[in-house]
Scaffold this motif. Sequence first.
Motif, PDB file in Angstrom:
ATOM      1  N   SER A  35      17.209  -7.687  32.682  1.00 18.87           N
ATOM      2  CA  SER A  35      18.228  -7.551  33.732  1.00 18.87           C
ATOM      3  C   SER A  35      19.596  -7.508  33.047  1.00 18.87           C
ATOM      4  O   SER A  35      19.727  -7.841  31.869  1.00 18.87           O
ATOM      5  CB  SER A  35      18.159  -8.719  34.724  1.00 18.87           C
ATOM      6  OG  SER A  35      18.211  -9.956  34.039  1.00 18.87           O
ATOM      7  N   GLU A  51      16.567  -3.097  34.321  1.00 21.19           N
ATOM      8  CA  GLU A  51      15.814  -2.839  35.556  1.00 21.19           C
ATOM      9  C   GLU A  51      16.606  -3.283  36.770  1.00 21.19           C
ATOM     10  O   GLU A  51      16.386  -2.812  37.873  1.00 21.19           O
ATOM     11  CB  GLU A  51      14.483  -3.610  35.522  1.00 21.19           C
ATOM     12  CG  GLU A  51      13.548  -3.189  34.412  1.00 21.19           C
ATOM     13  CD  GLU A  51      12.599  -4.324  34.065  1.00 21.19           C
ATOM     14  OE1 GLU A  51      11.754  -4.665  34.908  1.00 21.19           O
ATOM     15  OE2 GLU A  51      12.705  -4.865  32.943  1.00 21.19           O
ATOM     16  N   ASN A  69      24.035   4.266  38.703  1.00 16.34           N
ATOM     17  CA  ASN A  69      22.897   3.731  37.932  1.00 16.34           C
ATOM     18  C   ASN A  69      21.707   3.587  38.870  1.00 16.34           C
ATOM     19  O   ASN A  69      21.099   2.515  38.980  1.00 16.34           O
ATOM     20  CB  ASN A  69      23.248   2.363  37.333  1.00 16.34           C
ATOM     21  CG  ASN A  69      24.347   2.463  36.299  1.00 16.34           C
ATOM     22  OD1 ASN A  69      24.094   2.781  35.152  1.00 16.34           O
ATOM     23  ND2 ASN A  69      25.580   2.231  36.717  1.00 16.34           N
ATOM     24  N   SER A  89      18.336   1.675  38.341  1.00 17.56           N
ATOM     25  CA  SER A  89      18.274   0.203  38.322  1.00 17.56           C
ATOM     26  C   SER A  89      18.404  -0.328  39.742  1.00 17.56           C
ATOM     27  O   SER A  89      19.109   0.264  40.563  1.00 17.56           O
ATOM     28  CB  SER A  89      19.425  -0.383  37.503  1.00 17.56           C
ATOM     29  OG  SER A  89      19.477   0.177  36.222  1.00 17.56           O
TER      30      SER A  89
END
Length: 360
Positions: free
Chosen positions: A86, A132, A159, A162
């Motif tokens: 993360s 992620e 993004n 994600s």
Amino acid sequence: MENKQHFFTVGPAELYPEIEVYIAEFLEKQLGSISHRSTQFKQIYEFTDFQLRKLLKIPAQHAIMFTGSASEIWEKIIQNLVIHESFHLVNGSFSEKFYKYALALQKSSKALEKGLGQGFVYNEIEVPEYAELICATQNETSTGIQMREADIHKLKRSNSKSLMAVDMVSSAPIPDLDFDVIDTAFFSVQKNFGLPAGLGVWIANEACLEKSKKIKADGHSLGAHHDLPTLWKNAKEYQNPATPNVMGIFLLGKVAENMNHIGIDVIRKSTEDKAKKLYRYFENKTGYSVAAENDSLRSKTAIVINTPINSSEIIKTIAKANMIIGAGYGPNKDSQIRISNFVANSDTQIDALIKEFEKL
Ligand SMILES: *Cc1c(COP(=O)(O)O)cnc(C)c1O
């Protein structure tokens, strides 16, 4: 109550003005004794779910789930949405704790760190390729810094592979977050909703559910206590896997209903006006200054001020007028004060607080 105190603390905080009426109704209807599998309980959950969806514009497909606290949701988010990595925006104690939860869960997580009193704007953020999940703290309660909604939305849009999680613990329902853009957000009730502590609220979309199911299908653990698929399935039936905080859920529904009655736009405007008033006052008060360096990143709900003398002296003096303000957080305990600007802190109360500061 005689000598009633007013709390300008950032959580637990001043209780919502109508709280006594709501608690009386809870007791009157004997809701503390009903089964959490009863129709009566499901109706309470459904009512709170409906009011929160209306207040925060949460799409129908998303789930609204209840936990014991917001920090519990930090752990669940990492367990249920992250296999390896993360990415965290860290600029104070709360965002740092979220990051540390990920490290404690043995993820190879990364952080973009900023000094205390600083915040994040979209074009300075580079998300690592393998993140992620992006974790943003909309309102960093320890330092009084906000992240603007537009920056959060842009970050997710650019993004899109994600997932995007937003800690809105000490600002909800003020941020106007687009739940069609971000994937998950959460808060607890002892801050801006003006309730006693003990209830966390977790909002998640179907992409989160899919990710958690995939993690499980790939043979990874989602943790033992109420994983996302279990919470989700229950929430869709207005249920909780275990016996939840029924009183908290009931009171939250009542407060959200009242906020809907006032109107979220009115509440947001009033919050902004009160924040401006406080900031303007402390900008002009000799010896004092606003902790947030960039004024567009100043929190609307947690006002952090540098003090000319040890903050404990100021807190003690203000307390004599039955007004409770908070100390700075962590390393800034003695050099800063923190003042909540929550819905329950009325304009009249803010004026009265400023009047006390005038005497210093
Ligand atoms: C208070 C707070 C938390 C933790 O909430 P709990 O309900 O005490 O677990 C998390 N994030 C922020 C920004 C907070 O202000």
